[in-house]
Design an enzyme around this catalytic site. Sequence first.
Site, PDB file in Angstrom:
ATOM      1  N   SER A   1       0.892  -1.182  -0.105  1.00 55.14           N
ATOM      2  CA  SER A   1      -0.240   0.188  -0.016  1.00 55.14           C
ATOM      3  C   SER A   1       0.884   1.094   0.085  1.00 55.14           C
ATOM      4  CB  SER A   1      -0.941  -0.105   1.114  1.00 55.14           C
ATOM      5  OG  SER A   1      -1.987   0.802   1.013  1.00 55.14           O
TER       6      SER A   1
ATOM      7  N   ASP B   1      -0.227  -4.278  -3.798  1.00 54.68           N
ATOM      8  CA  ASP B   1      -1.502  -3.395  -3.861  1.00 54.68           C
ATOM      9  C   ASP B   1      -0.807  -1.692  -3.550  1.00 54.68           C
ATOM     10  OD1 ASP B   1      -3.917  -3.677  -4.413  1.00 54.68           O
ATOM     11  OD2 ASP B   1      -4.735  -4.167  -2.673  1.00 54.68           O
TER      12      ASP B   1
ATOM     13  N   HIS C   1      -7.632  -5.877  -0.170  1.00 51.79           N
ATOM     14  CA  HIS C   1      -6.544  -4.925   0.383  1.00 51.79           C
ATOM     15  C   HIS C   1      -5.734  -5.594   1.509  1.00 51.79           C
ATOM     16  CE1 HIS C   1      -3.712  -1.551   0.090  1.00 51.79           C
ATOM     17  NE2 HIS C   1      -4.026  -1.290   1.075  1.00 51.79           N
TER      18      HIS C   1
END
Length: 350
Positions: free
Chosen positions: A196, A219, A274
């Site tokens: 992330s 991600d 996620h």
Amino acid sequence: QGLFLRLFYPCLPRAGAAEPLWIPRSEYCGGLADATLGRRWCSALLSIAIGSCKVPVSWNGPFKPCSTGYPLIIFSHGLGAFRTLYSSVCTELASWGFVVAALEHRDHSAATTYFCTAEAGTEQWIPFQRVPQGQKQFYFRNKQVHQRAQECVRALRLFQGIAAGRAVPNTLHQDWDLSVLKDNLDLTKVAVMGHSFGGVTAVLTLVKEPSFRCAVALDAWMFPLENVLYPEVPKPVLFINTEKFQTPESVAKMKRLSSRNSQTRIVTVLGTVHESQTDFAFLPGRLFSLIFGTRATLEPQQALTITSRAALAFLHRHLKLQEEFGQWDELLEGGGDSVVPEAPLGRSRL
């Protein structure tokens, strides 16, 4: 000043080895409750629910020597996370013969963190910080991502110093000698990885430090990176996306990098969310859903296996490793029932 990290490494078996807590201090439950739920009062409930969870590894286990040296991975956590929340993927990589340094960033993006003053040995805590009112999110997060990338570079400098025989003090006074790493690292084979906010941190780290041979971005949240830096990314990146997180704008930014480097790959693991690339995926279903609201349809262990094998194949290719990780090369091209290249958003699992 300084660095804070948890080190995952191959170790020798030891009878009756202690296992470390997953959430290392109760203060982190308070930070998680605030950063993830926006409800600090939930910290006591979180502490009861997950405070006793342990990571199935040997704590401070004896280091397993390697005459050729282990490749090194610097790992960057996501927004509102901290150094221990990716133990599943870090442990998996260490089990295949990597030393993985999972950083805890000091830019106010961790759920909480602390540092110890060298003189007094007292702890000073750094809380999670949301974007201040009146500030634009891009400028606030862009400043953070640059600090994070610089911390990744400093982590590499730390291990370069250890390899050169430099004594490194540990202010936590733990009974583990960093000097055992001196002749057991191959610092010509170094990668950066993150999830992330840590994913885009890994991309930026390639710009800041040429010693990193490649990056694996789980991600990645591409928003905080300024457009002028995209042409400056010199090394290949493996983007492993989940099905439910990415936006067309974010994927378009990844494709900009892909168009400039033929070795960059973008794949999506179908049936994932996620949190599938974090340890939270392994929480019992009801607890996970209570915290995050959405649960993946792909079983957590299978998602971890796909993610780690794709990463290993990519690292094998770009770190020139001897191990036969190339057997999973098809994952880099979207091969397999659960992986597709540059998957359209919202596509159901094949």
